[in-house]
Design a protein around this motif. Structure first.
Motif, PDB file in Angstrom:
ATOM      1  N   PRO A   1      37.720  21.939 -29.408  1.00 50.89           N
ATOM      2  CA  PRO A   1      37.614  21.859 -30.880  1.00 50.89           C
ATOM      3  C   PRO A   1      38.148  20.531 -31.413  1.00 50.89           C
ATOM      4  CG  PRO A   1      38.504  23.987 -30.222  1.00 50.89           C
ATOM      5  CD  PRO A   1      38.445  23.146 -28.976  1.00 50.89           C
ATOM      6  N   ASN A   2      37.509  20.035 -32.453  1.00 47.42           N
ATOM      7  CA  ASN A   2      37.880  18.744 -33.027  1.00 47.42           C
ATOM      8  C   ASN A   2      39.340  18.696 -33.461  1.00 47.42           C
ATOM      9  OD1 ASN A   2      35.363  17.571 -32.695  1.00 47.42           O
ATOM     10  ND2 ASN A   2      34.610  18.287 -34.677  1.00 47.42           N
TER      11      ASN A   2
ATOM     12  N   ILE B   1      39.671  11.274 -23.892  1.00 44.89           N
ATOM     13  CA  ILE B   1      38.332  11.138 -23.305  1.00 44.89           C
ATOM     14  C   ILE B   1      37.740  12.530 -23.184  1.00 44.89           C
ATOM     15  CG2 ILE B   1      37.017  10.430 -21.273  1.00 44.89           C
ATOM     16  CD1 ILE B   1      39.251   8.426 -20.652  1.00 44.89           C
ATOM     17  N   LEU B   2      36.569  12.729 -23.739  1.00 45.54           N
ATOM     18  CA  LEU B   2      35.872  14.007 -23.620  1.00 45.54           C
ATOM     19  C   LEU B   2      34.947  13.937 -22.414  1.00 45.54           C
ATOM     20  CD1 LEU B   2      35.016  14.734 -27.373  1.00 45.54           C
ATOM     21  CD2 LEU B   2      36.908  15.627 -26.020  1.00 45.54           C
ATOM     22  N   GLN B   3      35.270  14.709 -21.391  1.00 45.64           N
ATOM     23  CA  GLN B   3      34.503  14.645 -20.148  1.00 45.64           C
ATOM     24  C   GLN B   3      34.580  15.990 -19.437  1.00 45.64           C
ATOM     25  OE1 GLN B   3      32.789  11.867 -19.066  1.00 45.64           O
ATOM     26  NE2 GLN B   3      31.919  13.104 -17.439  1.00 45.64           N
TER      27      GLN B   3
ATOM     28  N   SER C   1      43.804  18.372 -20.113  1.00 44.42           N
ATOM     29  CA  SER C   1      44.322  19.510 -20.875  1.00 44.42           C
ATOM     30  C   SER C   1      43.601  19.576 -22.206  1.00 44.42           C
ATOM     31  CB  SER C   1      45.831  19.368 -21.111  1.00 44.42           C
ATOM     32  OG  SER C   1      46.300  20.341 -22.025  1.00 44.42           O
ATOM     33  N   ALA C   2      43.380  20.800 -22.664  1.00 40.97           N
ATOM     34  CA  ALA C   2      42.816  20.981 -24.002  1.00 40.97           C
ATOM     35  C   ALA C   2      43.819  21.670 -24.914  1.00 40.97           C
ATOM     36  CB  ALA C   2      41.534  21.807 -23.922  1.00 40.97           C
TER      37      ALA C   2
ATOM     38  N   THR D   1      45.915  15.610 -30.779  1.00 39.05           N
ATOM     39  CA  THR D   1      46.379  14.851 -29.617  1.00 39.05           C
ATOM     40  C   THR D   1      46.307  13.354 -29.895  1.00 39.05           C
ATOM     41  OG1 THR D   1      45.586  16.642 -28.194  1.00 39.05           O
ATOM     42  CG2 THR D   1      46.062  14.551 -27.137  1.00 39.05           C
ATOM     43  N   GLU D   2      45.230  12.907 -30.506  1.00 40.39           N
ATOM     44  CA  GLU D   2      45.128  11.492 -30.895  1.00 40.39           C
ATOM     45  C   GLU D   2      46.205  11.126 -31.907  1.00 40.39           C
ATOM     46  OE1 GLU D   2      40.369  10.551 -30.281  1.00 40.39           O
ATOM     47  OE2 GLU D   2      41.063  11.363 -32.194  1.00 40.39           O
TER      48      GLU D   2
END
Length: 413
Positions: A116-117, A131-133, A88-89, A123-124
């Motif tokens: 976007p950062n 994980i960016l994938q 999810s983004a 989320t962090e």
């Protein structure tokens, strides 16, 4: 689209009314029971009685917490220890991360590399491992499934999951308890989890349910109506920009949702702006889709008592500012006028005098001498200005043309 009650079909729905009530009992202590309030001004504007369910007031500013929490609370001890994973983004990531951290369940979120950062950091900030994938959510989901298989993690799908759907349906339980006169629900559709859960509750009470999708992403509309409209583009309602609807939600929507409407970007922008101006509440594009449908199809809702789910409020501040300015421009309160002048002393002064005469505030002036199709002694001046309303702007344009000026309003798309 067929609308069947449970008594009219031999096959039970994947999610029952009892499932939704059980979910509500389960999650109620840990979520915000957001208010359901009538909007007199929106009612006057649309010709209906309008109730708003403010799900943008959840801790993570979206309803997605409900389904995520219902799923987490039903994990066995081993699954809780190993943790969960999702692709999810957006709002699902934050809702799952927040409640996972609160319950001590490790959460991993796979996001597309283009996320976007600010969404990654939010989320962090809720305690998840990000994980960016992948280039899109579908690729992120494929990676999440691989990771889940390798590490024994539980996948928490944002919409195609019975326990998630049941959790989302708790929105309707609260709404219809607080406003029992509602005879129609308008619910945004992305993957279909929210409307599937809400329709499960509403149809048991004989209430009509209408779904709304952005014109640019009519994926569920295509599935239900048998059309092949394209699904692509930059929509303000990125929270419902889903190319592939769920199999579970698709079945439920086909059976218990009465209609699906498509709304334009212009109506989405207008709805976001109206909710801020009238209700003083910040709503993202997906959250404003219900009101956008009422603006786009007023005859469909006239005289009804309508419940709208404001499903989220996570909108980028810069994007929100742009939406508000565009709405001011469309209403005539903000305008850019292109005026042809002769390049001589006093030319701009005489134009400005007319703005003063009509009591119009000048915000910016752009002089263009070189990059123009006019003769060398001509120039174009763009003047950005602020007026009271569209009629005030028309009076200014009339005054300028009355003095012989060639004036063209610069229109928005």
């Amino acid at each position: 689209m067929a609308t069947l009650s449970l008594s009219e079909t031999d096959t039970p729905l994947p999610v029952s009314l009892d499932d939704v009530h059980a979910a509500h009992d389960r999650i109620a202590p840990a979520i915000v029971r957001t208010p359901t309030l009538v909007s007199l001004t929106l009612g006057q504007l649309t010709g209906a009685t309008v109730y708003l369910k403010f799900e943008n007031l959840q801790f993570t500013a979206a309803y997605k917490e409900r389904g995520a929490l219902n799923k987490l609370l039903q994990l066995d001890e081993g699954a809780r220890t190993r943790g969960v994973i999702a692709a999810s983004a957006g709002n699902h990531a934050q809702g799952l991360a927040y409640h996972g951290a609160r319950l001590g369940i490790p959460v991993t979120i796979v996001m597309p590399r283009s996320t976007p950062n600010v969404k990654v950091s939010q989320t962090e900030g809720h305690g998840a491992t990000v994980i960016l994938q992948g280039e899109n959510v579908d690729e992120s989901l494929a990676f999440a499934r691989e990771k889940a298989a390798e590490q024994g993690l539980t996948i928490v799908h944002p919409f195609n999951d019975e326990q998630v759907i049941a959790g989302q349906g708790t929105v309707a339980i609260e709404m219809l308890e607080d406003a029992p006169t509602i005879d129609m629900l308008i619910v945004p559709i992305g993957g279909g989890g929210l409307i599937s859960g809400c329709a499960t509750v509403a149809k048991a009470k004989g209430i009509e349910v209408v779904g709304v999708e952005a014109e640019l992403y009519p994926s569920m509309y295509n599935r239900i109506k048998g059309t092949a409209l394209p699904c692509h583009g930059d929509t303000l309602a990125e929270g419902i920009a889903v190319k592939e609807p769920g199999s579970i939600t698709g079945e439920m929507i086909e059976r218990i949702v009465d209609d699906i409407l498509l709304v334009s970007e212009r109506h989405l922008e207008q709805a976001v702006s109206l909710l801020l101006q009238i209700e003083k509440t910040v709503v993202e594009g997906a959250g404003a889709a219900g009101l956008a449908a009422m603006l786009a199809y007023p005859e469909r809702f006239a005289g009804k008592t309508v419940g709208i789910v404001l499903c989220g409020g996570n909108i980028d501040p810069r994007l929100l500012a742009n939406v508000l300015l565009r709405d001011l421009a469309r209403s005539g309160r903000l305008a850019r006028l292109r005026i042809k002048l002769q390049d001589r002393p006093g030319a701009l002064y005489h134009v400005a005098r007319l703005f003063d005469q009509e009591q119009v505030n000048i915000i910016e002036v752009y002089h263009q001498r070189v990059f123009s199709t006019l003769p060398a002694k001509g120039l174009i001046t763009d003047i950005e200005c602020e007026t009271r309303d569209a009629a005030h702007l028309e009076r200014l344009i009339g005054a300028l043309r009355g003095e012989g000026y060639d004036v063209t309003p610069v229109e928005l798309a």
